[in-house]
Design a protein around this motif. Structure first.
Motif, PDB file in Angstrom:
ATOM      1  N   ASP A 151       0.808  -1.218   0.000  1.00 41.60           N
ATOM      2  CA  ASP A 151       0.000   0.000   0.000  1.00 41.60           C
ATOM      3  C   ASP A 151       0.842   1.269   0.000  1.00 41.60           C
ATOM      4  O   ASP A 151       0.309   2.370  -0.163  1.00 41.60           O
ATOM      5  CB  ASP A 151      -0.921   0.020   1.226  1.00 41.60           C
ATOM      6  N   TYR A 152       2.154   1.112   0.186  1.00 40.45           N
ATOM      7  CA  TYR A 152       3.008   2.295   0.336  1.00 40.45           C
ATOM      8  C   TYR A 152       4.212   2.303  -0.599  1.00 40.45           C
ATOM      9  O   TYR A 152       5.242   2.876  -0.285  1.00 40.45           O
ATOM     10  CB  TYR A 152       3.451   2.433   1.791  1.00 40.45           C
ATOM     11  N   LEU A 177      -1.857   8.754  10.389  1.00 38.74           N
ATOM     12  CA  LEU A 177      -1.325   7.672   9.571  1.00 38.74           C
ATOM     13  C   LEU A 177      -1.507   8.021   8.097  1.00 38.74           C
ATOM     14  O   LEU A 177      -2.612   8.360   7.668  1.00 38.74           O
ATOM     15  CB  LEU A 177      -2.049   6.365   9.891  1.00 38.74           C
ATOM     16  N   PRO A 178      -0.445   7.955   7.316  1.00 43.21           N
ATOM     17  CA  PRO A 178      -0.567   8.281   5.885  1.00 43.21           C
ATOM     18  C   PRO A 178      -1.524   7.333   5.169  1.00 43.21           C
ATOM     19  O   PRO A 178      -1.578   6.140   5.470  1.00 43.21           O
ATOM     20  CB  PRO A 178       0.870   8.108   5.369  1.00 43.21           C
ATOM     21  N   PRO A 478      10.280   2.507   1.427  1.00 42.02           N
ATOM     22  CA  PRO A 478       9.232   3.517   1.227  1.00 42.02           C
ATOM     23  C   PRO A 478       8.241   3.617   2.378  1.00 42.02           C
ATOM     24  O   PRO A 478       7.716   4.696   2.649  1.00 42.02           O
ATOM     25  CB  PRO A 478       8.538   3.036  -0.058  1.00 42.02           C
ATOM     26  N   VAL A 479       7.971   2.512   3.064  1.00 43.61           N
ATOM     27  CA  VAL A 479       7.042   2.548   4.195  1.00 43.61           C
ATOM     28  C   VAL A 479       7.611   3.422   5.306  1.00 43.61           C
ATOM     29  O   VAL A 479       6.927   4.298   5.852  1.00 43.61           O
ATOM     30  CB  VAL A 479       6.756   1.127   4.727  1.00 43.61           C
ATOM     31  N   ALA A 486       5.371  11.626   7.969  1.00 44.87           N
ATOM     32  CA  ALA A 486       4.180  11.932   8.765  1.00 44.87           C
ATOM     33  C   ALA A 486       4.564  12.349  10.180  1.00 44.87           C
ATOM     34  O   ALA A 486       3.922  13.223  10.779  1.00 44.87           O
ATOM     35  CB  ALA A 486       3.252  10.727   8.802  1.00 44.87           C
ATOM     36  N   ILE A 487       5.597  11.734  10.722  1.00 42.48           N
ATOM     37  CA  ILE A 487       6.084  12.112  12.058  1.00 42.48           C
ATOM     38  C   ILE A 487       6.637  13.527  12.023  1.00 42.48           C
ATOM     39  O   ILE A 487       6.363  14.357  12.901  1.00 42.48           O
ATOM     40  CB  ILE A 487       7.141  11.103  12.541  1.00 42.48           C
ATOM     41  N   ILE A 488       7.433  13.841  11.007  1.00 39.97           N
ATOM     42  CA  ILE A 488       8.020  15.178  10.869  1.00 39.97           C
ATOM     43  C   ILE A 488       6.929  16.236  10.747  1.00 39.97           C
ATOM     44  O   ILE A 488       7.029  17.335  11.306  1.00 39.97           O
ATOM     45  CB  ILE A 488       8.954  15.214   9.652  1.00 39.97           C
ATOM     46  N   GLU A 489       5.849  15.887  10.035  1.00 42.80           N
ATOM     47  CA  GLU A 489       4.774  16.855   9.809  1.00 42.80           C
ATOM     48  C   GLU A 489       4.008  17.219  11.073  1.00 42.80           C
ATOM     49  O   GLU A 489       3.263  18.204  11.090  1.00 42.80           O
ATOM     50  CB  GLU A 489       3.813  16.302   8.751  1.00 42.80           C
ATOM     51  N   THR A 490       4.208  16.472  12.157  1.00 45.61           N
ATOM     52  CA  THR A 490       3.596  16.857  13.432  1.00 45.61           C
ATOM     53  C   THR A 490       4.285  18.066  14.038  1.00 45.61           C
ATOM     54  O   THR A 490       3.763  18.686  14.973  1.00 45.61           O
ATOM     55  CB  THR A 490       3.660  15.697  14.452  1.00 45.61           C
ATOM     56  N   GLY A 491       5.490  18.403  13.533  1.00 43.77           N
ATOM     57  CA  GLY A 491       6.265  19.510  14.080  1.00 43.77           C
ATOM     58  C   GLY A 491       7.170  19.118  15.217  1.00 43.77           C
ATOM     59  O   GLY A 491       7.785  19.976  15.862  1.00 43.77           O
ATOM     60  N   VAL A 492       7.313  17.813  15.467  1.00 44.37           N
ATOM     61  CA  VAL A 492       8.083  17.348  16.617  1.00 44.37           C
ATOM     62  C   VAL A 492       9.554  17.748  16.549  1.00 44.37           C
ATOM     63  O   VAL A 492      10.204  17.913  17.585  1.00 44.37           O
ATOM     64  CB  VAL A 492       7.937  15.814  16.762  1.00 44.37           C
ATOM     65  N   PHE A 493      10.094  17.942  15.344  1.00 39.17           N
ATOM     66  CA  PHE A 493      11.504  18.298  15.217  1.00 39.17           C
ATOM     67  C   PHE A 493      11.715  19.763  14.827  1.00 39.17           C
ATOM     68  O   PHE A 493      12.830  20.155  14.473  1.00 39.17           O
ATOM     69  CB  PHE A 493      12.179  17.409  14.162  1.00 39.17           C
TER      70      PHE A 493
END
Length: 541
Positions: A151-152, A177-178, A478-479, A486-493
Motif C-alpha cells: 500500500d506504500y 497515519l498516511p 518507502p514505508v 508523517a512524524i516530521i509533519e507533526t512539528g516534533v523536530f
C-alpha cells in the motif's frame, strides 16, 4: 548546504533501510547498532559510514548519546509464524527490554519500532500489551499500526506492525497515519527482462464460453480481469490457478479423478480428527465402488500418493525397557490401540516436543506396534514447499510478490503474459507456455532490492543465500520514509538543534559485560530490567 532537520540512532540496523528512509527526510545518523558481519559490511559500504559508528551488541550498550529520533527493527523470530512462537520465553524476545531501556535512557523526541505481524496475533496479546505498557512507563505516547508494504510503494505483500511514539503528547495527537498511495507499483515495473507490452481494457471484463462474466476471486493475492496473476503448486488445495502433481505428470483422466476424490474428501471430519486425513481403500470404495487397490498403488508408484500406517495394535508384552518418550506415547493410547492422528493433536506430546516420525519407527522395529490399518494420502503434504521445487509462479501482470524472507522461498516469476477468455484456458496456457517450457525464474538481486524499496544497484554480497538473508530481514524503505514524513509533519523536530557533532564512542559509551548487568529488579527509569519475573506471567497465548 541544507541543515539536517533531526538526528537519529539506528538500532538493529540491518543493511540500512531505516537509515535510507530517514536520510531522505533530512535526518542525520549518529550511530547504528548491528552484530551481523554481512549486514555491517553492507551498511557501511552503501552509507559510506565508518565501522566505528557501529555500537555493536545492543545488550551491551548502557548509554546512547542525545538524539531526536530512535529506530529499531527488533528481531522478529520470537513472534513470527516461522519461529517457535515462544515470545518472551525466547531469549531473542527479551531484546525488546534492551530497546525500551535505551529509549528511556536517551529520551529522543520520537521513535519507530518495526516487527512482524505475529506480534498482534491473539496468542501474543499479553506480550504486545506488556511492550506498550513499558513504553508508556518510559513516558512515551505510542500506538501501533499494521501496514502492508504494497500500500506504500513496493510490489510486495509484506504486512508488518509499526509502533510509533512521541515523548510529547501534543505531537502524538497530531500524528496521522498516511493514506495508502493511489498508484501502485506492479511486478512488471521491476522485472529486468520484461519488454512485452501489456494492454489492459479497464472497462472490459473477460467472459467464459457461455458469455458469462468471469468473477474475481477475493482470496487471490492479485487478479487481472478476474483471473489470478499467479499459480500455486500443491496437492492439498484447489482453484483455477492451482497446479497439482497429476497435472504435471502424465496421468489418465481416471487417475486425475481419483486424486480429486481424495482432495475433495480428506478434510471431512468423518475420516479423522485432522484438517486433512488420509483415506483407506474402504473409504475410497464407499465413495466410488469401482476403485480398486491396484489403481491406488499405481498412484503410489508415481509418487503422487503414499501409503501411511494409520493405526496400530500395541503389544504390551514387548513394551519393556522403553525410553521416556516411548512410554509417554504408549501411555497416551487407549485400549491398546494407537491412532496416529489422535496423537498428532495430543497436548502432552506437543509440549514435550515428542516427534512421532522418529519414535513410531522405533516402536515398530521393536515389534511393539503392529499395523492394523493402512491409508492413502498425497505424497506432498506441505503447502509451503510446493511441488518439485516450485511453490508459486507469478505473472508480470501481478500487483504483488510474496513477502521476501531471509531463507528465500520457492517462488518464481515469469515474463510471459497469458491472455485467456476463461479459467480453463488460463490454466492450460500457463502449463504449456510457462511451466513445461521452463519460462520462469527466481527474482534477481536487483529485483529483490526494488521489491524492498532499495535502489537496484544497492551493494550486496554476490552469494544468493547471503543477499537474500539481508534483504529479507530488512524493512521496506518507502514505508519507513512515508511514516517518517508523517512524524516530521507533526512539528516534533521543528525546534531541535543538530549543530553539535556526534560524540565519540570512546567518550560517550559504556559497554556492559554480563557481570555488570543489574542483579535486582528496579524501575524502568534507572536500570535495564530483567524479563525473568515478567515473562513467567506474560507468556504469549
Amino acid at each position: 548546504m541544507e541543515t539536517n532537520k533531526f538526528t537519529f540512532i539506528d538500532l538493529f540496523s540491518g543493511i540500512g533501510g531505516f537509515r535510507m528512509a530517514l536520510e531522505n527526510n533530512g535526518g542525520e545518523c549518529l550511530h547504528f547498532s548491528e552484530i551481523s558481519k554481512d549486514a555491517i559490511d553492507t551498511y557501511c559500504k552503501n552509507s559510506n559510514e565508518p565501522i566505528e559508528k557501529n555500537l555493536g551488541d545492543i545488550t551491551k550498550i548502557k548509554e546512547l548519546p542525545k538524539h531526536n529520533f530512535l529506530t529499531a527493527g527488533v528481531p522478529c523470530q520470537s513472534w513470527s509464524i516461522a519461529g517457535r512462537n515462544l515470545g518472551f520465553d525466547d531469549d531473542r524476545g527479551q531484546l525488546w527490554n534492551d530497546t525500551i531501556f535505551l529509549l528511556n535512557q536517551s529520551r529522543p523526541d520520537a521513535f519507530i519500532f518495526e516487527n512482524v505481524k505475529g506480534l498482534v496475533d491473539p496468542r501474543n496479546k499479553k506480550a504486545l500489551d506488556y511492550i506498550l505498557e513499558r513504553i508508556s512507563e518510559a513516558g512515551y505516547f505510542a500506538n501501533y499500526y499494521v501496514l502492508n508494504s504494497f500500500d506504500y510503494g513496493v510490489p510486495q505483500n509484506r504486512i508488518r506492525i509499526y509502533i510509533i511514539g512521541f515523548r510529547d503528547k501534543k505531537f502524538a495527537d497530531k500524528f496521522r497515519l498516511p493514506k495508502p498511495i493511489d498508484k501502485k507499483i506492479k511486478l512488471a515495473d521491476i522485472l529486468s527482462d520484461f519488454n512485452e507490452k501489456i494492454i489492459e481494457k479497464e472497462n472490459e471484463q473477460p467472459r467464459d464460453l457461455f458469455g458469462e462474466i468471469i468473477t474475481q476471486r477475493s482470496m487471490s493475492l492479485s487478479t487481472s480481469n478476474g483471473l489470478n496473476d499467479y499459480f500455486l503448486f500443491n496437492d492439498l488445495r484447489n482453484g483455477h490457478s492451482t497446479i497439482h502433481s497429476w497435472d504435471i505428470l502424465d496421468t489418465t483422466e481416471r487417475q486425475k479423478r481419483i486424486c480429486y476424490l481424495l482432495l475433495k474428501n480428506r478434510r471431512k471430519s468423518n475420516y479423522g480428527n485432522l484438517d486433512g486425513n488420509p483415506l483407506s481403500l474402504k473409504h475410497f470404495q464407499d465413495i466410488d465402488n469401482s476403485i480398486d487397490e491396484g489403481e491406488l498403488d499405481e498412484l503410489v508408484e508415481m509418487k503422487i500418493l503414499k501409503k501411511v500406517s494409520y493405526s496400530f495394535n500395541i503389544n504390551r508384552a514387548k513394551a519393556i525397557c522403553l525410553s521416556e518418550d516411548e512410554n509417554i506415547i504408549i501411555n497416551n493410547c487407549e485400549n491398546d490401540l494407537l491412532v496416529v492422528d489422535v496423537l498428532k493433536i495430543n497436548r502432552e506430546l506437543k509440549l514435550k516436543k515428542i516427534s512421532l516420525s522418529k519414535i513410531l519407527p522405533l516402536l515398530i522395529e521393536k515389534e511393539i506396534l503392529i499395523p492394523t490399518e493402512t491409508r492413502y494420502d498425497f505424497k506432498n503434504t506441505k503447502i509451503s514447499t510446493g511441488l518439485y521445487g516450485v511453490n508459486r509462479i507469478f505473472l508480470p501482470t501481478s500487483n504483488i510478490f510474496p513477502t521476501l524472507v531471509a531463507s528465500d522461498t520457492n517462488d518464481y516469476v515469469t515474463t510471459r503474459v497469458i491472455n485467456a477468455k476463461n479459467e480453463e484456458e488460463h490454466r492450460n496456457s500457463f502449463i504449456n507456455k510457462v511451466y513445461k517450457k521452463e519460462n520462469y525464474r527466481r527474482v534477481t538481486k536487483e529485483e529483490a532490492c526494488l521489491i524492498q524499496g532499495f535502489p537496484k544497484d544497492y551493494i550486496l554480497p554476490e552469494n544468493r543465500a547471503r543477499w537474500m538473508k539481508l534483504v529479507g530481514n530488512s524493512v521496506s524503505v518507502p514505508v519507513i520514509e512515508i511514516l517518517a514524513k508523517a512524524i516530521i509533519e507533526t512539528g516534533v523536530f521543528d525546534n531541535v538543534s543538530t549543530s553539535t557533532k556526534s560524540p565519540s564512542v570512546a567518550d560517550k559509551f559504556i559497554y556492559r559485560t554480563i557481570a555488570e548487568q543489574p542483579k535486582e529488579k528496579s524501575s524502568l527509569v534507572t536500570t535495564k530490567p530483567s524479563m525473568d519475573s515478567q515473562s513467567q506471567q506474560l507468556r504469549p497465548c
